[in-house]
Design a protein around this motif. Structure first.
Motif, PDB file in Angstrom:
ATOM      1  N   LEU A  47      40.152  54.487  33.444  1.00 25.47           N
ATOM      2  CA  LEU A  47      40.583  53.775  34.649  1.00 25.47           C
ATOM      3  C   LEU A  47      39.940  54.403  35.874  1.00 25.47           C
ATOM      4  N   ASP A  48      38.694  54.011  36.159  1.00 23.46           N
ATOM      5  CA  ASP A  48      38.026  54.422  37.396  1.00 23.46           C
ATOM      6  C   ASP A  48      38.612  53.651  38.556  1.00 23.46           C
ATOM      7  N   THR A  49      38.301  54.099  39.773  1.00 20.45           N
ATOM      8  CA  THR A  49      38.832  53.441  40.969  1.00 20.45           C
ATOM      9  C   THR A  49      38.376  51.994  41.053  1.00 20.45           C
ATOM     10  N   TRP A  50      37.084  51.748  40.805  1.00 24.78           N
ATOM     11  CA  TRP A  50      36.568  50.382  40.909  1.00 24.78           C
ATOM     12  C   TRP A  50      37.210  49.476  39.866  1.00 24.78           C
ATOM     13  N   LEU A  51      37.463  50.013  38.683  1.00 21.97           N
ATOM     14  CA  LEU A  51      38.065  49.208  37.623  1.00 21.97           C
ATOM     15  C   LEU A  51      39.537  48.917  37.939  1.00 21.97           C
ATOM     16  N   PHE A  52      40.216  49.876  38.514  1.00 25.80           N
ATOM     17  CA  PHE A  52      41.604  49.663  38.930  1.00 25.80           C
ATOM     18  C   PHE A  52      41.664  48.558  39.987  1.00 25.80           C
ATOM     19  N   MET A  53      40.733  48.609  40.957  1.00 24.72           N
ATOM     20  CA  MET A  53      40.707  47.580  42.004  1.00 24.72           C
ATOM     21  C   MET A  53      40.347  46.218  41.407  1.00 24.72           C
ATOM     22  N   LYS A  54      39.432  46.202  40.442  1.00 27.06           N
ATOM     23  CA  LYS A  54      39.056  44.948  39.792  1.00 27.06           C
ATOM     24  C   LYS A  54      40.262  44.344  39.072  1.00 27.06           C
ATOM     25  N   ILE A  55      40.999  45.166  38.354  1.00 23.77           N
ATOM     26  CA  ILE A  55      42.185  44.668  37.649  1.00 23.77           C
ATOM     27  C   ILE A  55      43.215  44.147  38.641  1.00 23.77           C
ATOM     28  N   PHE A  56      43.335  44.803  39.786  1.00 26.19           N
ATOM     29  CA  PHE A  56      44.247  44.332  40.826  1.00 26.19           C
ATOM     30  C   PHE A  56      43.853  42.925  41.280  1.00 26.19           C
ATOM     31  N   PHE A  57      42.557  42.709  41.527  1.00 25.39           N
ATOM     32  CA  PHE A  57      42.108  41.387  41.961  1.00 25.39           C
ATOM     33  C   PHE A  57      42.251  40.339  40.852  1.00 25.39           C
ATOM     34  N   VAL A  58      42.036  40.737  39.618  1.00 24.71           N
ATOM     35  CA  VAL A  58      42.255  39.813  38.504  1.00 24.71           C
ATOM     36  C   VAL A  58      43.739  39.473  38.404  1.00 24.71           C
ATOM     37  N   LEU A  59      44.602  40.415  38.685  1.00 23.34           N
ATOM     38  CA  LEU A  59      46.043  40.147  38.727  1.00 23.34           C
ATOM     39  C   LEU A  59      46.360  39.124  39.821  1.00 23.34           C
ATOM     40  N   LEU A  60      45.709  39.259  40.981  1.00 26.92           N
ATOM     41  CA  LEU A  60      45.899  38.264  42.041  1.00 26.92           C
ATOM     42  C   LEU A  60      45.437  36.880  41.591  1.00 26.92           C
ATOM     43  N   LEU A  61      44.301  36.827  40.878  1.00 24.79           N
ATOM     44  CA  LEU A  61      43.833  35.543  40.349  1.00 24.79           C
ATOM     45  C   LEU A  61      44.803  34.974  39.318  1.00 24.79           C
ATOM     46  N   THR A  62      45.426  35.851  38.542  1.00 21.67           N
ATOM     47  CA  THR A  62      46.410  35.408  37.559  1.00 21.67           C
ATOM     48  C   THR A  62      47.619  34.779  38.255  1.00 21.67           C
ATOM     49  N   ILE A  63      48.086  35.424  39.296  1.00 20.99           N
ATOM     50  CA  ILE A  63      49.204  34.869  40.067  1.00 20.99           C
ATOM     51  C   ILE A  63      48.813  33.525  40.668  1.00 20.99           C
ATOM     52  N   TYR A  64      47.604  33.459  41.225  1.00 22.28           N
ATOM     53  CA  TYR A  64      47.101  32.210  41.789  1.00 22.28           C
ATOM     54  C   TYR A  64      47.027  31.114  40.722  1.00 22.28           C
ATOM     55  N   HIS A  65      46.600  31.487  39.524  1.00 22.20           N
ATOM     56  CA  HIS A  65      46.502  30.544  38.405  1.00 22.20           C
ATOM     57  C   HIS A  65      47.865  29.903  38.103  1.00 22.20           C
ATOM     58  N   PHE A  66      48.900  30.717  38.041  1.00 28.07           N
ATOM     59  CA  PHE A  66      50.218  30.178  37.714  1.00 28.07           C
ATOM     60  C   PHE A  66      50.818  29.383  38.869  1.00 28.07           C
ATOM     61  N   ILE A  67      50.494  29.759  40.103  1.00 24.54           N
ATOM     62  CA  ILE A  67      50.942  28.964  41.247  1.00 24.54           C
ATOM     63  C   ILE A  67      50.268  27.592  41.211  1.00 24.54           C
ATOM     64  N   CYS A  68      48.960  27.568  40.916  1.00 21.76           N
ATOM     65  CA  CYS A  68      48.243  26.287  40.811  1.00 21.76           C
ATOM     66  C   CYS A  68      48.801  25.435  39.677  1.00 21.76           C
ATOM     67  N   ARG A  69      49.191  26.073  38.601  1.00 21.85           N
ATOM     68  CA  ARG A  69      49.782  25.329  37.475  1.00 21.85           C
ATOM     69  C   ARG A  69      51.095  24.669  37.903  1.00 21.85           C
ATOM     70  N   LYS A  70      51.885  25.360  38.720  1.00 17.34           N
ATOM     71  CA  LYS A  70      53.120  24.768  39.239  1.00 17.34           C
ATOM     72  C   LYS A  70      52.801  23.578  40.134  1.00 17.34           C
ATOM     73  N   TRP A  71      51.778  23.725  40.999  1.00 17.75           N
ATOM     74  CA  TRP A  71      51.385  22.606  41.853  1.00 17.75           C
ATOM     75  C   TRP A  71      50.915  21.430  41.019  1.00 17.75           C
ATOM     76  N   LEU A  72      50.182  21.701  39.950  1.00 20.89           N
ATOM     77  CA  LEU A  72      49.700  20.637  39.071  1.00 20.89           C
ATOM     78  C   LEU A  72      50.865  19.884  38.431  1.00 20.89           C
ATOM     79  N   LEU A  73      51.869  20.613  37.990  1.00 24.41           N
ATOM     80  CA  LEU A  73      53.052  19.967  37.408  1.00 24.41           C
ATOM     81  C   LEU A  73      53.817  19.169  38.462  1.00 24.41           C
TER      82      LEU A  73
END
Length: 109
Positions: A47-73
């Motif tokens: 877990l390097d710093t850049w990889l930790f930050m990347k996972i954080f941003f992927v987590l944000l995209l995951t949250i965005y994904h589920f919010i968009c899924r709610k909007w789609l429904l």
């Protein structure tokens, strides 16, 4: 009036129904593969710093994904109360986050 494609007519899918089907067939498997490959990187690289930050941003995209899924429904159930301008603006969020992820992966700060 929106013209249906032959594919939509053959499946009996229209509008949001087709989006939900595409979400289940394309987006969810890609979501799962992304998380599996990311977690395997943590296992092999550490877990390097850049990889930790990347996972954080992927987590944000995951949250965005589920919010968009709610909007789609909401669209599928005719419960949408949000203006189209909001969706045009929020449509840029994943592109911005992906640019940040690419910068992190390339430059590894």
């Amino acid at each position: 009036f929106k013209q249906k494609t032959a594919y939509e007519i053959s499946l009996g899918l229209v509008g949001s129904e087709m989006c939900i089907r595409d979400s289940n067939i394309i987006m969810m498997p890609a979501f799962i593969v992304t998380w599996i490959s990311g977690l395997s990187m943590v296992h092999y690289i550490g877990l390097d710093t850049w990889l930790f930050m990347k996972i954080f941003f992927v987590l944000l995209l995951t949250i965005y994904h589920f919010i968009c899924r709610k909007w789609l429904l909401d669209f599928a159930n005719d419960n949408n109360k949000i203006k189209s301008k909001f969706f045009r603006i929020t449509n840029e969020i994943p592109a911005f986050i992906l640019i940040l992820i690419i910068i992190l992966v390339v430059f590894k700060p």
